[in-house]
Design a protein around this motif. Sequence first.
Motif, PDB file in Angstrom:
ATOM      1  N   MET A  92     104.718  52.867  21.200  1.00 10.28           N
ATOM      2  CA  MET A  92     103.775  53.044  22.192  1.00 10.28           C
ATOM      3  C   MET A  92     102.383  53.300  21.276  1.00 10.28           C
ATOM      4  SD  MET A  92     103.235  55.280  25.743  1.00 10.28           S
ATOM      5  CE  MET A  92     104.429  54.340  26.402  1.00 10.28           C
ATOM      6  N   ARG A  93     101.389  52.580  21.294  1.00 14.79           N
ATOM      7  CA  ARG A  93     100.079  52.783  20.727  1.00 14.79           C
ATOM      8  C   ARG A  93      99.104  52.568  21.878  1.00 14.79           C
ATOM      9  NH1 ARG A  93     100.395  52.660  15.115  1.00 14.79           N
ATOM     10  NH2 ARG A  93     102.401  51.800  14.357  1.00 14.79           N
ATOM     11  N   PRO A  94      98.693  53.942  22.164  1.00 15.97           N
ATOM     12  CA  PRO A  94      97.783  54.036  23.358  1.00 15.97           C
ATOM     13  C   PRO A  94      96.551  53.420  22.854  1.00 15.97           C
ATOM     14  CG  PRO A  94      98.737  56.059  22.965  1.00 15.97           C
ATOM     15  CD  PRO A  94      99.108  55.302  21.866  1.00 15.97           C
ATOM     16  N   ASP A  95      95.980  52.876  23.971  1.00 14.86           N
ATOM     17  CA  ASP A  95      94.344  52.133  23.744  1.00 14.86           C
ATOM     18  C   ASP A  95      93.455  53.496  23.349  1.00 14.86           C
ATOM     19  OD1 ASP A  95      95.413  49.959  24.243  1.00 14.86           O
ATOM     20  OD2 ASP A  95      94.984  49.871  26.564  1.00 14.86           O
ATOM     21  N   SER A  96      92.492  52.978  22.402  1.00 18.71           N
ATOM     22  CA  SER A  96      91.286  54.026  22.057  1.00 18.71           C
ATOM     23  C   SER A  96      90.820  54.675  23.252  1.00 18.71           C
ATOM     24  CB  SER A  96      90.219  53.144  21.279  1.00 18.71           C
ATOM     25  OG  SER A  96      89.448  54.041  21.090  1.00 18.71           O
ATOM     26  N   GLY A  97      90.484  56.000  23.412  1.00 18.82           N
ATOM     27  CA  GLY A  97      90.128  56.775  24.464  1.00 18.82           C
ATOM     28  C   GLY A  97      90.945  57.275  25.359  1.00 18.82           C
ATOM     29  N   THR A  98      92.277  56.524  25.434  1.00 15.16           N
ATOM     30  CA  THR A  98      93.316  56.834  26.331  1.00 15.16           C
ATOM     31  C   THR A  98      94.332  57.814  25.837  1.00 15.16           C
ATOM     32  OG1 THR A  98      93.389  54.795  27.387  1.00 15.16           O
ATOM     33  CG2 THR A  98      95.459  56.130  27.669  1.00 15.16           C
ATOM     34  N   PRO A  99      94.445  59.215  26.526  1.00 17.54           N
ATOM     35  CA  PRO A  99      95.327  60.347  25.734  1.00 17.54           C
ATOM     36  C   PRO A  99      96.846  59.624  25.635  1.00 17.54           C
ATOM     37  CG  PRO A  99      93.791  61.176  27.723  1.00 17.54           C
ATOM     38  CD  PRO A  99      93.804  59.676  27.739  1.00 17.54           C
ATOM     39  N   ALA A 100      97.206  59.969  24.650  1.00 18.18           N
ATOM     40  CA  ALA A 100      98.640  59.561  24.249  1.00 18.18           C
ATOM     41  C   ALA A 100      99.724  60.362  25.114  1.00 18.18           C
ATOM     42  CB  ALA A 100      98.997  59.571  22.766  1.00 18.18           C
ATOM     43  N   PRO A 101     100.810  59.905  25.584  1.00 15.81           N
ATOM     44  CA  PRO A 101     101.549  60.639  26.459  1.00 15.81           C
ATOM     45  C   PRO A 101     102.355  61.739  25.871  1.00 15.81           C
ATOM     46  CG  PRO A 101     102.648  58.394  25.884  1.00 15.81           C
ATOM     47  CD  PRO A 101     101.247  58.435  25.300  1.00 15.81           C
ATOM     48  N   TRP A 102     102.322  61.822  24.794  1.00 16.87           N
ATOM     49  CA  TRP A 102     102.898  63.171  24.059  1.00 16.87           C
ATOM     50  C   TRP A 102     101.893  63.961  23.632  1.00 16.87           C
ATOM     51  CZ3 TRP A 102     103.207  58.269  21.730  1.00 16.87           C
ATOM     52  CH2 TRP A 102     102.018  57.843  20.744  1.00 16.87           C
ATOM     53  N   GLN A 103     100.576  63.983  24.097  1.00  3.62           N
ATOM     54  CA  GLN A 103      99.593  64.914  23.712  1.00  3.62           C
ATOM     55  C   GLN A 103      99.804  66.243  24.511  1.00  3.62           C
ATOM     56  OE1 GLN A 103      97.570  65.290  21.288  1.00  3.62           O
ATOM     57  NE2 GLN A 103      97.743  63.169  20.356  1.00  3.62           N
ATOM     58  N   PRO A 104      99.996  66.213  25.627  1.00  2.00           N
ATOM     59  CA  PRO A 104     100.120  67.541  26.542  1.00  2.00           C
ATOM     60  C   PRO A 104     101.479  68.552  25.724  1.00  2.00           C
ATOM     61  CG  PRO A 104     100.045  65.877  28.067  1.00  2.00           C
ATOM     62  CD  PRO A 104     100.203  65.063  26.847  1.00  2.00           C
ATOM     63  N   LEU A 105     102.235  67.805  25.419  1.00  2.00           N
ATOM     64  CA  LEU A 105     103.424  68.443  24.878  1.00  2.00           C
ATOM     65  C   LEU A 105     103.084  69.250  23.316  1.00  2.00           C
ATOM     66  CD1 LEU A 105     106.357  69.568  24.410  1.00  2.00           C
ATOM     67  CD2 LEU A 105     107.015  67.332  23.523  1.00  2.00           C
ATOM     68  N   LEU A 106     102.197  68.269  22.421  1.00  2.00           N
ATOM     69  CA  LEU A 106     101.918  68.719  21.208  1.00  2.00           C
ATOM     70  C   LEU A 106     100.759  69.861  21.634  1.00  2.00           C
ATOM     71  CD1 LEU A 106     101.846  65.657  18.970  1.00  2.00           C
ATOM     72  CD2 LEU A 106     103.739  67.269  19.089  1.00  2.00           C
ATOM     73  N   HIS A 107     100.103  69.948  22.442  1.00  2.00           N
ATOM     74  CA  HIS A 107      99.161  70.753  22.659  1.00  2.00           C
ATOM     75  C   HIS A 107      99.544  72.198  23.197  1.00  2.00           C
ATOM     76  CE1 HIS A 107      95.903  72.897  25.215  1.00  2.00           C
ATOM     77  NE2 HIS A 107      95.172  72.761  24.418  1.00  2.00           N
ATOM     78  N   TRP A 108     100.660  72.029  24.116  1.00  2.00           N
ATOM     79  CA  TRP A 108     101.378  73.293  24.596  1.00  2.00           C
ATOM     80  C   TRP A 108     102.098  73.915  23.138  1.00  2.00           C
ATOM     81  CZ3 TRP A 108     106.995  73.842  25.415  1.00  2.00           C
ATOM     82  CH2 TRP A 108     107.154  74.959  26.197  1.00  2.00           C
ATOM     83  N   TRP A 109     102.547  73.078  22.419  1.00  2.00           N
ATOM     84  CA  TRP A 109     103.385  73.332  21.200  1.00  2.00           C
ATOM     85  C   TRP A 109     102.566  74.368  20.231  1.00  2.00           C
ATOM     86  CZ3 TRP A 109     108.082  74.609  21.869  1.00  2.00           C
ATOM     87  CH2 TRP A 109     109.130  74.795  20.808  1.00  2.00           C
ATOM     88  N   PHE A 110     101.293  73.468  19.974  1.00  2.00           N
ATOM     89  CA  PHE A 110     100.600  73.733  18.646  1.00  2.00           C
ATOM     90  C   PHE A 110      99.523  74.659  19.256  1.00  2.00           C
ATOM     91  CE2 PHE A 110     103.435  70.687  16.944  1.00  2.00           C
ATOM     92  CZ  PHE A 110     103.959  71.170  15.959  1.00  2.00           C
ATOM     93  N   GLY A 111      99.034  74.414  20.583  1.00  2.00           N
ATOM     94  CA  GLY A 111      97.945  75.295  20.835  1.00  2.00           C
ATOM     95  C   GLY A 111      96.565  74.302  20.553  1.00  2.00           C
ATOM     96  N   GLU A 112      95.477  75.210  20.383  1.00  2.00           N
ATOM     97  CA  GLU A 112      93.936  74.619  19.972  1.00  2.00           C
ATOM     98  C   GLU A 112      93.733  74.378  18.513  1.00  2.00           C
ATOM     99  OE1 GLU A 112      92.170  74.110  22.443  1.00  2.00           O
ATOM    100  OE2 GLU A 112      93.140  75.052  24.172  1.00  2.00           O
ATOM    101  N   GLY A 113      94.654  74.431  17.801  1.00  2.00           N
ATOM    102  CA  GLY A 113      94.506  74.314  16.582  1.00  2.00           C
ATOM    103  C   GLY A 113      93.750  75.525  15.552  1.00  2.00           C
ATOM    104  N   GLY A 114      93.503  75.208  14.309  1.00  2.00           N
ATOM    105  CA  GLY A 114      93.254  76.277  13.379  1.00  2.00           C
ATOM    106  C   GLY A 114      93.840  76.193  12.197  1.00  2.00           C
ATOM    107  N   THR A 115      93.935  77.485  11.311  1.00  2.00           N
ATOM    108  CA  THR A 115      94.793  77.164   9.972  1.00  2.00           C
ATOM    109  C   THR A 115      96.313  77.380  10.612  1.00  2.00           C
ATOM    110  OG1 THR A 115      94.771  79.735   9.815  1.00  2.00           O
ATOM    111  CG2 THR A 115      92.981  78.644   8.935  1.00  2.00           C
TER     112      THR A 115
END
Length: 206
Positions: free
Chosen positions: A1-24
């Motif tokens: 599945m390759r989401p259209d540009s501008g459409t959040p990928a379905p896996w993004q909520p999981l990755l955000h929960w797992w890795f947070g806001e980013g940083g080093t």
Amino acid sequence: MRPDSGTPAPWQPLLHWWFGEGGTASQIAAQRNHLWFGYRQAQDAEARERFGGLAAQALQGGLDDWAQTPDGWLALLILLDQLPRMIHRGKPEAFAGDAAAQALLDRGLAHGLAGALAPIRQVFCYLVLEHAEDLDRQERGVVAFAALADLHHDEERAIFDDFLAFARKHRDVVARFGRFPHRNEILGRLSTDEEKDFLRRPGSRF
């Protein structure tokens, strides 16, 4: 599945929960270490409520198209390898996704997907190897974590050295017993006298 540009990928909520806001890498690890490696009943409940359905779909092969992109592949590995250990903690189902995760990892590595991920995210690819009750895979995991550590020659090195140290500990247990003794009770396996003695020691359970 390759989401259209501008459409959040379905896996993004999981990755955000797992890795947070980013940083080093060290910042992300400091923010998320309790989620990754600490048991909290509320965290397990959140994993079950938010991502239990996706984890079940992943185990049934219903999300295989996610593996077309590095992030989707990583999210699928987390659903198969990490999330069941939280959702089904202490039950045989905690390990139900391991075989599928191992196969998925091999396919992704063959296509170079790990190299497209930040090192702190690659950790959760190679933890799949660290979870294997197979010495060859354990050795591969140690090599992979050593390579991640060798990418860093600054203050970030410490976090990857820690991951490497744990990879070696897991490898050493499998080299000694051929399996993880702390899984025996959960999986209905009989422990040997040597394993029972080992399990009485601090730090024997991962």
